[in-house]
Design a protein around this motif. Structure first.
Motif, PDB file in Angstrom:
ATOM      1  N   PRO A   6       0.490  -1.434   0.000  1.00 43.92           N
ATOM      2  CA  PRO A   6      -0.133  -0.026  -0.151  1.00 43.92           C
ATOM      3  C   PRO A   6       0.950   1.811   0.649  1.00 43.92           C
ATOM      4  CG  PRO A   6       0.304  -1.331   2.147  1.00 43.92           C
ATOM      5  CD  PRO A   6       0.754  -2.039   1.223  1.00 43.92           C
ATOM      6  N   ASP A   7       0.695   1.938  -0.206  1.00 43.63           N
ATOM      7  CA  ASP A   7       0.813   3.887  -0.682  1.00 43.63           C
ATOM      8  C   ASP A   7       0.019   4.547   0.072  1.00 43.63           C
ATOM      9  OD1 ASP A   7      -0.841   4.242  -2.443  1.00 43.63           O
ATOM     10  OD2 ASP A   7       0.469   4.325  -3.993  1.00 43.63           O
ATOM     11  N   VAL A   8      -1.150   4.333   0.450  1.00 40.72           N
ATOM     12  CA  VAL A   8      -1.537   5.223   1.527  1.00 40.72           C
ATOM     13  C   VAL A   8      -2.220   4.284   2.443  1.00 40.72           C
ATOM     14  CG1 VAL A   8      -3.681   5.645  -0.472  1.00 40.72           C
ATOM     15  CG2 VAL A   8      -3.542   6.927   1.390  1.00 40.72           C
ATOM     16  N   VAL A   9      -2.759   4.734   3.749  1.00 39.08           N
ATOM     17  CA  VAL A   9      -3.442   3.878   4.478  1.00 39.08           C
ATOM     18  C   VAL A   9      -4.600   4.378   5.235  1.00 39.08           C
ATOM     19  CG1 VAL A   9      -3.203   2.285   6.756  1.00 39.08           C
ATOM     20  CG2 VAL A   9      -1.137   2.881   5.480  1.00 39.08           C
ATOM     21  N   LEU A  10      -5.799   4.098   5.224  1.00 35.75           N
ATOM     22  CA  LEU A  10      -6.732   4.752   5.999  1.00 35.75           C
ATOM     23  C   LEU A  10      -7.057   3.895   6.923  1.00 35.75           C
ATOM     24  CD1 LEU A  10      -7.292   5.016   2.846  1.00 35.75           C
ATOM     25  CD2 LEU A  10      -9.763   5.480   3.143  1.00 35.75           C
ATOM     26  N   LYS A  43      -1.523   4.324  11.499  1.00 35.63           N
ATOM     27  CA  LYS A  43      -1.000   4.940  12.209  1.00 35.63           C
ATOM     28  C   LYS A  43       0.482   3.647  12.276  1.00 35.63           C
ATOM     29  CE  LYS A  43      -2.120   8.553  14.985  1.00 35.63           C
ATOM     30  NZ  LYS A  43      -3.523   9.090  15.832  1.00 35.63           N
ATOM     31  N   CYS A  44       0.005   3.429  13.303  1.00 36.96           N
ATOM     32  CA  CYS A  44       0.892   2.123  13.738  1.00 36.96           C
ATOM     33  C   CYS A  44       1.412   1.385  12.017  1.00 36.96           C
ATOM     34  CB  CYS A  44       1.021   0.711  14.230  1.00 36.96           C
ATOM     35  SG  CYS A  44       0.791   2.055  16.061  1.00 36.96           S
ATOM     36  N   VAL A  45       0.519   1.126  10.848  1.00 39.58           N
ATOM     37  CA  VAL A  45       1.015   0.031   9.981  1.00 39.58           C
ATOM     38  C   VAL A  45       1.517   0.853   8.988  1.00 39.58           C
ATOM     39  CG1 VAL A  45       0.233  -0.538   7.915  1.00 39.58           C
ATOM     40  CG2 VAL A  45      -1.079  -1.661   9.847  1.00 39.58           C
ATOM     41  N   ALA A  46       1.372   2.385   9.100  1.00 37.03           N
ATOM     42  CA  ALA A  46       1.925   3.885   8.513  1.00 37.03           C
ATOM     43  C   ALA A  46       3.833   3.683   8.819  1.00 37.03           C
ATOM     44  CB  ALA A  46       0.937   4.847   8.443  1.00 37.03           C
ATOM     45  N   VAL A  47       3.409   3.748   9.924  1.00 38.18           N
ATOM     46  CA  VAL A  47       5.104   3.021  10.608  1.00 38.18           C
ATOM     47  C   VAL A  47       5.814   2.009  10.109  1.00 38.18           C
ATOM     48  CG1 VAL A  47       6.734   3.462  12.766  1.00 38.18           C
ATOM     49  CG2 VAL A  47       4.105   4.382  12.863  1.00 38.18           C
ATOM     50  N   LEU A  48       4.930   1.191  10.488  1.00 38.17           N
ATOM     51  CA  LEU A  48       6.215  -0.524   9.937  1.00 38.17           C
ATOM     52  C   LEU A  48       6.300  -0.346   9.059  1.00 38.17           C
ATOM     53  CD1 LEU A  48       4.237  -2.291  12.799  1.00 38.17           C
ATOM     54  CD2 LEU A  48       6.671  -1.328  12.678  1.00 38.17           C
ATOM     55  N   LEU A  49       5.505  -0.142   8.192  1.00 35.49           N
ATOM     56  CA  LEU A  49       5.341   0.137   6.622  1.00 35.49           C
ATOM     57  C   LEU A  49       6.784   1.154   6.041  1.00 35.49           C
ATOM     58  CD1 LEU A  49       1.272   0.611   4.421  1.00 35.49           C
ATOM     59  CD2 LEU A  49       3.333  -1.371   4.801  1.00 35.49           C
ATOM     60  N   LYS A  50       6.884   1.891   6.325  1.00 35.06           N
ATOM     61  CA  LYS A  50       7.902   2.816   6.072  1.00 35.06           C
ATOM     62  C   LYS A  50       9.111   2.987   6.642  1.00 35.06           C
ATOM     63  CE  LYS A  50       9.392   6.798   4.417  1.00 35.06           C
ATOM     64  NZ  LYS A  50       9.172   6.913   2.288  1.00 35.06           N
ATOM     65  N   HIS A  51       9.207   2.135   8.111  1.00 33.53           N
ATOM     66  CA  HIS A  51      10.660   1.662   8.728  1.00 33.53           C
ATOM     67  C   HIS A  51      11.316   0.156   9.329  1.00 33.53           C
ATOM     68  CE1 HIS A  51      11.372   6.217   8.564  1.00 33.53           C
ATOM     69  NE2 HIS A  51       9.447   6.346   9.111  1.00 33.53           N
ATOM     70  N   GLY A  52       9.533  -0.197   9.013  1.00 29.73           N
ATOM     71  CA  GLY A  52      10.451  -1.824   9.512  1.00 29.73           C
ATOM     72  C   GLY A  52      10.168  -2.258  11.653  1.00 29.73           C
ATOM     73  N   GLY A  53      10.935  -2.937  11.232  1.00 31.53           N
ATOM     74  CA  GLY A  53      11.155  -2.962  12.359  1.00 31.53           C
ATOM     75  C   GLY A  53       9.753  -3.355  13.327  1.00 31.53           C
ATOM     76  N   SER A  54       9.602  -3.710  15.045  1.00 28.88           N
ATOM     77  CA  SER A  54       8.790  -4.234  15.680  1.00 28.88           C
ATOM     78  C   SER A  54       8.836  -2.581  16.319  1.00 28.88           C
ATOM     79  CB  SER A  54       9.764  -5.007  16.800  1.00 28.88           C
ATOM     80  OG  SER A  54       8.759  -4.540  18.542  1.00 28.88           O
ATOM     81  N   LEU A  55       7.390  -2.826  16.607  1.00 26.90           N
ATOM     82  CA  LEU A  55       6.470  -1.331  16.882  1.00 26.90           C
ATOM     83  C   LEU A  55       7.457  -1.298  18.577  1.00 26.90           C
ATOM     84  CD1 LEU A  55       2.418  -1.870  16.353  1.00 26.90           C
ATOM     85  CD2 LEU A  55       4.639   0.200  15.784  1.00 26.90           C
ATOM     86  N   ARG A  56       7.768  -2.342  19.016  1.00 29.01           N
ATOM     87  CA  ARG A  56       8.665  -2.169  20.555  1.00 29.01           C
ATOM     88  C   ARG A  56       9.002  -0.857  19.801  1.00 29.01           C
ATOM     89  NH1 ARG A  56       7.930  -7.762  21.738  1.00 29.01           N
ATOM     90  NH2 ARG A  56       5.738  -8.081  23.084  1.00 29.01           N
ATOM     91  N   ASP A  57      10.225  -0.790  19.373  1.00 29.24           N
ATOM     92  CA  ASP A  57      11.295  -0.003  18.837  1.00 29.24           C
ATOM     93  C   ASP A  57      10.899   1.705  19.302  1.00 29.24           C
ATOM     94  OD1 ASP A  57      12.404  -2.495  18.406  1.00 29.24           O
ATOM     95  OD2 ASP A  57      12.331  -2.263  15.578  1.00 29.24           O
ATOM     96  N   TYR A  58       9.613   1.462  18.981  1.00 22.71           N
ATOM     97  CA  TYR A  58       9.496   2.976  19.081  1.00 22.71           C
ATOM     98  C   TYR A  58       7.942   3.733  19.797  1.00 22.71           C
ATOM     99  CZ  TYR A  58      10.132   1.688  14.079  1.00 22.71           C
ATOM    100  OH  TYR A  58      10.676   0.983  12.917  1.00 22.71           O
ATOM    101  N   TYR A  59       8.528   2.497  21.154  1.00 23.56           N
ATOM    102  CA  TYR A  59       7.416   3.232  22.300  1.00 23.56           C
ATOM    103  C   TYR A  59       8.539   4.229  22.915  1.00 23.56           C
ATOM    104  CZ  TYR A  59       5.495  -1.679  23.002  1.00 23.56           C
ATOM    105  OH  TYR A  59       4.733  -2.875  22.604  1.00 23.56           O
ATOM    106  N   GLY A  60       7.511   5.386  23.630  1.00 24.96           N
ATOM    107  CA  GLY A  60       7.845   6.220  24.308  1.00 24.96           C
ATOM    108  C   GLY A  60       7.412   7.666  22.891  1.00 24.96           C
ATOM    109  N   GLU A  61       8.537   8.854  23.466  1.00 22.14           N
ATOM    110  CA  GLU A  61       8.197  10.080  22.260  1.00 22.14           C
ATOM    111  C   GLU A  61       9.008  10.273  21.875  1.00 22.14           C
ATOM    112  OE1 GLU A  61       6.771  14.125  24.009  1.00 22.14           O
ATOM    113  OE2 GLU A  61       6.749  13.182  25.912  1.00 22.14           O
TER     114      GLU A  61
END
Lengths: 346, 51
Positions: A30-34, A46-64
């Motif tokens: 996908p190139d856009v996520v609704l 929002k989370c899928v959009a992050v993983l599509l672009k940056h990969g890894g695990s969501l745990r890498d992005y916890y916090g601010e």
């Protein structure tokens, strides 16, 4: 235009569901996520959009501020009037392994487009309407009364949430004016489009407000309460709000008075600061929000644990208008457990 | 006096109004060609794909 529908988003957004969606949709590329639905569906997008672009695990992005750069564009379409997630830099997910809800916040999480169509909420059942609307109420109050920070050039660079400010205040008051006008009606008479419009405007405005200013003590205490009782976020934060307001009142007299006048109350600042808390409590009671943490199912011996865990949410604790220490947090939690708001009066 | 300070961080477009969901297809087409739609079982029975 090619579309793929992923319709297995689960309530509370368990982390496995998100990676499951990404895996299932990888071939579609996908190139856009609704995100169409309540907070969980929008946060899923929002989370899928992050993983599509940056990969890894969501745990890498916890916090601010842990997301390294822009993500796939998200279009958010709320079907409840509450979370404000269509405009905010936050996603809340359930880390089932750790047994807790976790927040990811970053300006990169803000959707590209928000489409708020009040007709989408016409079939939202009364209980969900109440809990969502109460969530929006809490967003508006906590952002409008948030601590103002020392203004430095890096304030908005280093922090996602920057405390009370003149721009978020405008949205906070817009939200509160409409919530007090429409929430009771929206719960009682779901087909009333005028009430649905006012509530959707309110939740959008509350999202605009807290997305910049942030939230505070009620949100800090709800995290452990929600983890322990598995009750909806909106119900917990709303239940806590009058107690937190009672504790904060000495620091917030003029803020509370300003809100009071916007919702049509009159009196001196001091009088209004008391009246507003009563109005909030009465609105929440009318729409069926429980009054005590005991009713919510918090075990009696977990009160101090709740307060101590809440202190761990440092960002929220520091955003509270009146300074909080662990004893203050325990006093709020105990009062909310037993329903003794007067114990916090000063 | 406290100095004035303001901060907002918002989507590039915020659209509000009854019936505005009908703009979704056109808006999506402006920024992409392969759209993933995340939703839940509650929403799907009423879902009609837009042209």
């Amino acid at each position: 235009m090619k579309t793929k529908v992923y319709d297995s988003t689960e309530a509370d957004l368990p982390i496995e569901g998100i990676s499951g969606c990404v895996t299932e949709c990888a071939d579609f590329n996908p190139d856009v996520v609704l995100g169409i639905g309540g907070g969980s569906c929008m946060d899923m997008a929002k989370c899928v959009a992050v993983l599509l672009k940056h990969g890894g695990s969501l745990r890498d992005y916890y916090g601010e501020n842990k997301i390294p750069g822009p993500v796939a564009p998200v279009i958010a379409v709320p079907t409840t009037a509450g979370t404000g997630s269509e405009v905010t830099p936050v996603a809340v997910i359930a880390d089932t392994e750790r047994g807790t809800k976790v927040g990811i916040s970053s300006p990169y999480l803000i959707p590209r487009i928000a489409v708020c169509d009040p007709e989408m909420t016409l079939t939202c059942p009364p209980g969900l309407t109440a809990v969502s609307g109460a969530d929006a109420l809490t967003h508006a109050i906590e952002s409008f009364t948030a601590a103002a920070r020392e203004v430095t050039p890096d304030l908005t660079v280093k922090n996602v949430f920057v405390g009370k400010n003149v721009l978020s205040d405008t949205f906070g008051l817009l939200a509160l004016k409409n919530i007090f006008k429409a929430l009771r009606t929206a719960v009682k008479d779901g087909k009333n489009i005028e009430a649905r419009e006012q509530m959707m405007l309110a939740s959008l405005a509350a999202g605009c407000a807290f997305g910049a200013a942030g939230t505070a003590a009620a949100h800090a205490i709800q995290y452990p309460v929600g983890n322990e009782t598995h009750t909806p976020h909106g119900m917990g934060v709303a239940l806590l709000m009058p107690y937190v307001m009672e504790f904060n009142r000495p620091t917030c007299v003029s803020c509370f008075a300003e809100i009071g006048r916007v919702i049509g109350l009159s009196g001196s600042d001091e009088e209004l600061s008391h009246k507003l808390i009563d109005e909030v409590a009465s609105l929440l009671k009318d729409i069926g929000i429980p009054v005590t943490l005991k009713e919510l199912g918090l075990p009696e011996n977990k009160q101090d644990w709740t307060a101590e865990s809440a202190m761990g949410a440092a960002r929220l604790v520091n955003n509270n208008p009146r300074k909080l220490d662990v004893d203050a947090m325990k006093a709020i939690t105990r009062a909310a457990f037993s329903g003794d708001r007067a114990a916090l009066a000063s | 006096m406290l100095q004035l300070f303001g901060a907002l961080r918002l989507p590039a477009s915020v659209i509000f109004g009854s019936g505005q969901r009908a703009a979704l297809g056109m808006m999506t087409a402006q920024i992409g060609s392969r759209a993933l739609i995340c939703t839940d079982a509650r929403m799907v029975p009423t879902w009609k794909p837009m042209a």
